[in-house]
Enzyme design. Structure first.
Site, PDB file in Angstrom:
ATOM      1  N   PRO A   1      -5.705  -5.509  11.133  1.00 52.94           N
ATOM      2  CG  PRO A   1      -6.074  -7.486  12.288  1.00 52.94           C
ATOM      3  CD  PRO A   1      -4.999  -6.485  11.971  1.00 52.94           C
TER       4      PRO A   1
ATOM      5  CG  HIS B   1      -6.112   1.479  -0.406  1.00 51.98           C
ATOM      6  ND1 HIS B   1      -6.054   2.146   0.793  1.00 51.98           N
ATOM      7  CD2 HIS B   1      -6.338   0.176  -0.089  1.00 51.98           C
ATOM      8  CE1 HIS B   1      -6.240   1.294   1.780  1.00 51.98           C
ATOM      9  NE2 HIS B   1      -6.406   0.090   1.269  1.00 51.98           N
TER      10      HIS B   1
ATOM     11  CG  HIS C   1     -27.852 -14.300  27.073  1.00 50.29           C
ATOM     12  ND1 HIS C   1     -28.547 -13.804  26.000  1.00 50.29           N
ATOM     13  CD2 HIS C   1     -27.522 -13.223  27.845  1.00 50.29           C
ATOM     14  CE1 HIS C   1     -28.659 -12.488  26.121  1.00 50.29           C
ATOM     15  NE2 HIS C   1     -28.036 -12.118  27.222  1.00 50.29           N
TER      16      HIS C   1
ATOM     17  CB  SER D   1     -22.810 -11.522  36.366  1.00 49.08           C
ATOM     18  OG  SER D   1     -24.063 -10.923  36.588  1.00 49.08           O
TER      19      SER D   1
ATOM     20  CD  GLU E   1     -19.591  -7.207  25.189  1.00 53.53           C
ATOM     21  OE1 GLU E   1     -19.645  -6.563  24.113  1.00 53.53           O
ATOM     22  OE2 GLU E   1     -20.557  -7.281  25.980  1.00 53.53           O
TER      23      GLU E   1
ATOM     24  CG  HIS F   1      -1.788  -1.220   1.308  1.00 56.71           C
ATOM     25  ND1 HIS F   1      -1.320  -2.469   1.649  1.00 56.71           N
ATOM     26  CD2 HIS F   1      -3.116  -1.380   1.059  1.00 56.71           C
ATOM     27  CE1 HIS F   1      -2.321  -3.340   1.618  1.00 56.71           C
ATOM     28  NE2 HIS F   1      -3.419  -2.716   1.267  1.00 56.71           N
TER      29      HIS F   1
END
Lengths: 680, 680
Positions: free
Chosen positions: A129, A275, A487, A397, A426, A31
């Site tokens: 990523p 790119h 869940h 929890s 998360e 790139h």
């Protein structure tokens, strides 16, 4: 600003550009456009602002630089080369040599397609990523703030540094970056600066096709200070923007820089063609003409490296020696604090770190492994000051709160605490944990097991980077009960065991929880995952059954027959007690059965062949594995004759004690399966 | 506004609240606080605004309502019951009966812990994993806009509807929701309305612990119209907010509603204790007193159901019959368009949909399966008007553009096209695909295989909801080459094969690509995943080897020996040609070898035992599987004697043709493994 190479600044900037073009062309892949566009931005930051000593690239007080748009890797390889950053091994070798750049994207070159932290000193984190780099930078900024607020003392302003991340529209489109930006804004991380390359180009074409946010307004809504630079080539504006960041003390800063991809390329600038592919020899020649660049391929004018030495090098050396003097004074005044901090940075566990590891009494009613896990975590963390972390809004929890005196909370107005509130985010939680870990800490993060799906991309990077992040996942099966299939994890054990370089622990009782945490803490080159129950698990009688220290080998014989077994039962987690019950029934029925507890398949696989065969003898083909998930990761131990007792579908909403029989996961089914397997 | 039950509006609102409290208490688990807080919001929307006929809950022109905060499931069960929504099966039965509510969260009750679309008519999408509901609602809004702009004609304003989603701070913290909001803002989806329950409470405590965004400003930055309602109990303000949404024609609307969790509960209102646990009998009694509620548990006053019939019911019936009249006129004037639309909504494939399925000539040089995949996708989509989709900014690489005349682009100012630009937002792309699918379409989405990690939570919901979304993942192994380990999938095949109810295709040559797409299109109760290469694959000689139609059975004998084989080779995708080469070598060496191509393990497993045994006879224990990923999902076919040729670690950055030998994935290694397996 003049295009051509008329000043040392411009010459250096163009050296970054030409190295990038040449390397991509030689590799025939890569790139080029973004390094060409951002060379002035990176140059300005490195030469005028970043506090970094190229001769001591692991100096703990250095500012961090993250190239979140990892595809522009030639930018950072060029910078590391020009700045003369040394290898961390103490040799005088350059971290990135010109031959490494010539071998960009080739086997064994440290200059990989995307920057890999374990390959090259000076790459603070692996990127590629999209979104991960910026999210990880938040963890680095938190680490800096943590040590600044926890370890600095009146008159001793030693700790703390700034963190810069360069990112693209792709980074900002990914949800993880907004999550992380929201955390950073909430926590008022004023030592964090993201620089957004606003080039209006994506792979499919113009960003207008899919991206029309008012990015500045969005970030202001997230609690950030926003500065705009209308021209990536205007060094004055860039310097002013970085100054504005440094002057901002109550929020993180986003600098939005309008740039032109492949700047200077006569036909390809400002096109998405620039790119992800080489420009071609002709375009490169024409571009070099535009730059007034007269050197041969891969030639780096000495003036440019000298210039970096005179700017960043001199500034960095001075900052580092200042820091060392300050640290020496601090160490004299506050030896305990200094030792604690040094201990953290050593990456070693303190002596006696496991002295208070809990031992649990036999207890038929037992305790949920999330609860015993919370106790064990606390017992360890109390002795290991590098441990900090928290939950994605599920601490009550997951039971992962650090409750001992002095643990404290990491809050918007106090960054000294070890308990963190990540919010219902998360993915960024895990990326932040990578950043904390890269900064020398042993972070733990927690959520429900099923939501491990939300953070897989960051967990994969923990594994690639060999980072000992601890993931604590509770509510680990249909044992979740009423919350239902969305869940209830079913495929997650198999899906995680498939990832290279990860250790997944699913302890079967409270004492295996203790031993699993101990084993996990001793793993320093990979992430560990604790998979824990919501529901109670009986604490096994370790007089009657084998000692839980066997968990350190991943799998061990928990109960045995005399002579060669007719059948081997294998189990983990909440199904271990079912397997114990089945073992007792089979034994009472006169069947010669062995019971193997397998809290960590990966650790078991690391044992020598003799041990593995002693636990799972080749000549015993009748085998049963029981686990409240899919069979996939057990097939290796089951062969064609083995049977699996577990899940084949998604779960259901009902009380947990009804679900296990409903899905056929019971001691009776294990006994049946054992007899069927023996029958062959 | 008065607290007590002094008006029919208030009585109905309190009926929602008391049903929710009673059901959670009876189940002894669940989330009472949010239904209590949001009852007036949902009531106002349903009774005054939502265009929905309870007697015809599948009417295609209905407005959609999504409960994104799925934990508040009792809110929607209460609404469905009170509104008298019927089952879609044509019976006169209520979708949610009072007994279903009494059995909330029990085995076989349709009233699961979180709303499941396949359990209950009127649940437009399964929710619970936070962020998914709102993201899915964007797909529904896109579907509505697509049919509105593509099928309406001058003087015939038939198609299009509004989509409402009720969400919590948890939804908005998850990155996927920002991604989806950015898409919606970019595309100016003015038929989309999110209602944000701003209750300041999360599980860990006050939202101030982790969430201090200026949500309104953020959404304005994302291109949304933002309206604030300061009191969730103020029906006038709520009605005005919905009116403001309906009056907005150039952007989506966010209504921010300040609410009090567990509103009315004397000691638990406004506490996080009311979030995820029953209130307790005493608190419920006291709360009912506050409400002035005098009825017994689970009693629903007839006035409240009558009230819903008189409001939503009457309005919905009128809207539906109007719509039907308009559609009849449209059908008369534009029969072709009407038929096309009806064909889409039927969920059936058109006749001759596969008439133009490409057949590829034998070709040693071959073609990348992403390229043949693009051709096949186009050949099918041309005949299947329900197919629409796109890529997360990688269309030039994934080759998933629909290129035929009339396909068009779905853009901010034109919603009639079938090619969508999702931006670099994989997660919301998949959630949006779920929404499109739930609205009657056959969406496809694409990105690089390694980034399947970014969208797993949405893919899992495709599987749970049994939605035939097509996922097209290219760049499927170390064959990616220079981009390096962060871009090279290793564990992803195993990790996806672990998910129940998904079919993963990894075709071995261009003709298997055709047949795999065909098989995938015929699966209507699960998502399909196409795993395709970046690099060329030889197109096999199907005169010499078996016909590619065998792919329809998941696995088939591609080449065989006479008599019982000594060894079976198994392969998929880019490794199929290596296995062919190995088969030829072994055969030339006099080894009796069979070669099995296994493009879809899941389809193969669905075949009858006779077929499976005919392909993989039990008495041939010498087996080799070759796949450029981890072994885990092959262990079932390998037994203890089988050998695997594939990956054990992450990849590396280098040209692809160097990486395969580097990692030992070659025909020679397959031959060696075969001989070793035969030797036993």
């Amino acid at each position: 600003m003049s295009v051509s190479t008329t000043s040392i600044e411009q010459l250096t900037i163009n050296a970054i550009r030409t190295l990038s073009m040449d390397a991509v062309q030689a590799a025939n892949s890569g790139h080029p456009g973004t390094p060409m566009a951002l060379a002035p931005v990176a140059y300005t930051l490195w030469s005028n602002h970043l506090s970094y000593d190229p001769n001591y690239p692991r100096w703990a007080g250095r500012d961090r630089f993250v190239l979140s748009c990892g595809h522009a890797s030639m930018l950072i390889y060029s910078l590391l080369h020009l700045a003369g950053v040394k290898k961390a091994d103490g040799s005088d070798e350059l971290s990135v040599k010109i031959d490494d750049i010539k071998n960009f994207r080739q086997l064994h070159s440290p200059c990989a397609g995307h920057p890999e932290s374990y390959e090259v000193t000076g790459i603070e984190t692996t990127t590629g990523p999209l979104g991960q780099g910026v999210a990880t930078s938040v963890g680095m900024a938190m680490a800096a703030e943590f040590e600044k607020t926890r370890y600095n003392r009146e008159g001793h302003d030693v700790f703390g540094y700034d963190v810069y991340a360069l990112c693209s529209d792709g980074d900002l489109m990914e949800g993880v970056s907004t999550e992380a930006a929201s955390v950073a804004g909430h926590l008022k991380l004023s030592n964090l600066c993201w620089i957004y390359d606003d080039n209006h180009i994506t792979i499919e074409g113009d960003t207008d096709l899919a991206f029309s946010e008012d990015v500045g307004k969005k970030f202001e809504g997230l609690g950030w200070h926003v500065v705009k630079v209308d021209d990536a080539n205007n060094l004055g504006l860039l310097n002013a923007a970085f100054d504005s960041f440094k002057a901002t003390t109550d929020k993180p800063t986003l600098i939005i820089v309008r740039s032109i991809i492949a700047w200077g390329a006569p036909t390809m600038a400002n096109t998405h063609g620039a790119h992800g592919a080489p420009l071609g020899e002709a375009e490169i020649a024409a571009t070099k003409e535009v730059y007034g660049w007269t050197y041969d391929k891969f030639v780096v004018p000495t003036e440019t490296t000298d210039h970096f030495t005179a700017t960043m090098g001199a500034r960095g050396e001075s900052a580092r020696t200042d820091w060392e003097a300050k640290f020496a004074a601090y160490e004299k005044a506050f030896p305990a604090e200094a030792n604690e901090w040094k201990q953290i940075m050593s990456g070693e566990l303190p002596t006696e770190w496991d002295a208070e590891l809990p031992v649990f009494e036999t207890d038929a009613k037992g305790v949920a492994s999330r609860a015993s896990g919370g106790k064990v975590l606390n017992a360890i963390a109390k002795s290991v000051p590098s441990m900090l972390g928290g939950s994605a809004d599920l601490e009550p929890s997951t039971k992962t709160g650090l409750k001992f005196p002095g643990a404290g909370f990491f809050l918007a107005d106090d960054h000294s605490g070890r308990n963190m509130h990540f919010g219902i985010r998360e993915h960024s939680m895990a990326s932040i944990a990578n950043g904390l870990c890269l900064s020398g800490y042993r972070p733990f993060v927690s959520t429900f097991f099923v939501f491990s799906d939300y953070l897989r991309p960051a967990l994969r990077l923990s594994a690639i980077m060999e980072l000992p992040v601890m993931y604590i996942f509770t509510h680990d099966s249909i044992g979740v009960g009423e919350d239902g299939p969305t869940h209830q994890p079913v495929e997650h054990l198999a899906a995680l065991r498939a990832i290279p370089n990860v250790a997944i622990f699913r302890p079967g009782d409270a004492n295996e929880v203790s031993q699993s945490y101990k084993a996990a803490m001793e793993l320093t080159d990979r992430p560990s995952i604790m998979v824990l129950t919501r529901q109670n698990l009986p604490t096994l009688d370790r007089e009657k059954y084998a000692c839980a220290t066997g968990a350190a080998r991943g799998g061990y014989v928990l109960a045995d027959c005399s002579g060669t077994p007719e059948v081997i039962l294998m189990a983990t987690g909440s199904e271990l007690s079912l397997a114990v019950e089945a073992y007792e029934t089979l034994t009472a029925d006169g069947v010669k059965a062995r019971l193997v507890s397998m809290p960590c398949v990966e650790l078991f696989e690391l044992q020598d062949d003799d041990y593995k065969k002693s636990v799972l003898p080749c000549d015993v083909a009748a085998r049963v594995a029981v686990e409240a998930g899919v069979a996939q990761s057990w097939d290796r131990y089951l062969g064609f004759r083995g049977k699996f007792v577990g899940m084949k579908s998604f779960g259901a909403s009902a009380p947990a004690n009804e679900l296990f029989p409903y899905f056929g996961i019971t001691a009776e089914k294990v006994v049946e399966a054992a007899k069927a397997s023996i029958a062959g």
